[in-house]
Design an enzyme around this catalytic site. Sequence first.
Site, short mmCIF file in Angstrom:
data_model
loop_
_atom_site.label_atom_id
_atom_site.label_comp_id
_atom_site.label_asym_id
_atom_site.label_seq_id
_atom_site.Cartn_x
_atom_site.Cartn_y
_atom_site.Cartn_z
N GLU A 176 35.36 31.19 42.08
CA GLU A 176 36.24 32.29 41.66
C GLU A 176 36.57 32.16 40.17
O GLU A 176 36.48 33.13 39.41
CB GLU A 176 37.54 32.28 42.47
N ASN A 214 34.95 34.55 37.18
CA ASN A 214 35.87 35.32 36.33
C ASN A 214 35.60 35.07 34.84
O ASN A 214 35.62 36.00 34.04
CB ASN A 214 37.33 34.96 36.65
N ARG A 270 33.92 44.40 42.65
CA ARG A 270 34.79 43.22 42.69
C ARG A 270 35.97 43.57 43.61
O ARG A 270 36.49 44.69 43.54
CB ARG A 270 35.32 42.86 41.30
N1 LIG Z 1 38.77 34.56 32.78
C1 LIG Z 1 39.16 35.85 32.70
N2 LIG Z 1 39.04 36.53 31.53
C2 LIG Z 1 39.43 37.82 31.44
N3 LIG Z 1 39.98 38.54 32.45
C3 LIG Z 1 40.13 37.90 33.63
C4 LIG Z 1 39.74 36.55 33.83
N4 LIG Z 1 40.05 36.20 35.11
C5 LIG Z 1 40.58 37.29 35.67
N5 LIG Z 1 40.64 38.33 34.80
C6 LIG Z 1 41.19 39.68 35.07
O1 LIG Z 1 41.94 39.64 36.27
C7 LIG Z 1 41.42 40.57 37.21
C8 LIG Z 1 41.58 40.04 38.62
O2 LIG Z 1 40.77 38.90 38.84
P1 LIG Z 1 40.27 38.58 40.31
O3 LIG Z 1 41.46 38.50 41.19
O4 LIG Z 1 39.38 37.40 40.27
O5 LIG Z 1 39.47 39.90 40.72
P2 LIG Z 1 37.97 40.38 40.39
O6 LIG Z 1 37.21 39.23 39.79
O7 LIG Z 1 37.44 40.78 41.72
O8 LIG Z 1 38.10 41.53 39.44
C9 LIG Z 1 39.99 40.81 36.78
O9 LIG Z 1 39.49 42.05 37.22
C10 LIG Z 1 40.11 40.74 35.26
O10 LIG Z 1 40.56 41.94 34.73
MG LIG Z 2 37.23 37.31 40.39
#
Ligand SMILES: Nc1ncnc2c1ncn2[C@@H]1O[C@H](COP(=O)(O)OP(=O)(O)O)[C@@H](O)[C@H]1O
Ligand SMILES: [Mg+2]
Lengths: 145, 117
Positions: A45, A49, A104
């Site tokens: 995860e 990300n 996602r």
């Molecule tokens: N490392 C990261 N850098 C930039 N944005 C991030 C990062 N991790 C998470 N995000 C933001 O947080 C949101 C939610 O993350 P997550 O719960 O993992 O859902 P998903 O990956 O399915 O979009 C992402 O859609 C993104 O906008």
């Molecule tokens: Mg994610």
Amino acid sequence: MNKMELKFSATLENEALARIAISSFIAPLNPSLEDISEIKTMVSEAVSNAIIHGYGFDMSRDVILRCELEKRTLTIIVIDYGKGIENLEEAKRPHYSSRPDLERAGMGLTIMETLADDFEIRSVYGMGSKVIIKKNIALKGEYVS
Amino acid sequence: MESKIRITPFEDGLVIKIFGELDSSKTMLYKERIHKEMRSNGPRFLLFDLKDCSFLDSAGIGMILGRFNEVEKLKGGCGFINLSPYVKKVIRISGLFSVMKEYDSLMDFRKDMGVKL
Ligand SMILES: Nc1ncnc2c1ncn2[C@@H]1O[C@H](COP(=O)(O)OP(=O)(O)O)[C@@H](O)[C@H]1O
Ligand SMILES: [Mg+2]
């Protein structure tokens, strides 16, 4: 304290590498299959990300996975120097994703938060993000579903 | 174990069996494979068999939810069989059990969905 650090290109192919590396790192503790699986899920995860949201699949950038083991407490740190998160509150909301076009589920942060014994995400918009996960590795037979 | 997908049609649906790791590097490919099958058979019921799924994260959840949303528009539905405690936990956290249930068998699933024989 035992530690290791892995730096790899921001491509989804390397997600499996990150999972294998952490599994090997904790193997001497003889962890349960459930703990290994949950740790792999959390690492994936955080790493996905970093690759997808942090770097927007820019393979010229690097993701850092840092692991520390103190007795049976594992600390996992995943760092990217990418886009950063503008609104952390919104990002953490279950089902929120900035990339629904990629199907996602917006559950990555929720899954990490739930599976971890301690979970923290720090981010500076335009600078990058850092995920810190703590997980106590149970002695075999201790797993509670 | 090699990661792959195997799709087996039944009357009005598909059994989708996932082998190995279902991660972000697989989901787009598997989505296309399922779509190809959906175009040729027009199934309304999808049963995901996760017996040999050794890895699951929110990417896999997103892929499954995406297919649920598609068949729901056709008045169909989705289900799971063969969930390990770990896989079940990831599904439960992600809230997917609010739209899809776990079944004991394909027969069970067909009965619950009211698939015409
Ligand atoms: N490392 C990261 N850098 C930039 N944005 C991030 C990062 N991790 C998470 N995000 C933001 O947080 C949101 C939610 O993350 P997550 O719960 O993992 O859902 P998903 O990956 O399915 O979009 C992402 O859609 C993104 O906008
Ligand atoms: Mg994610």
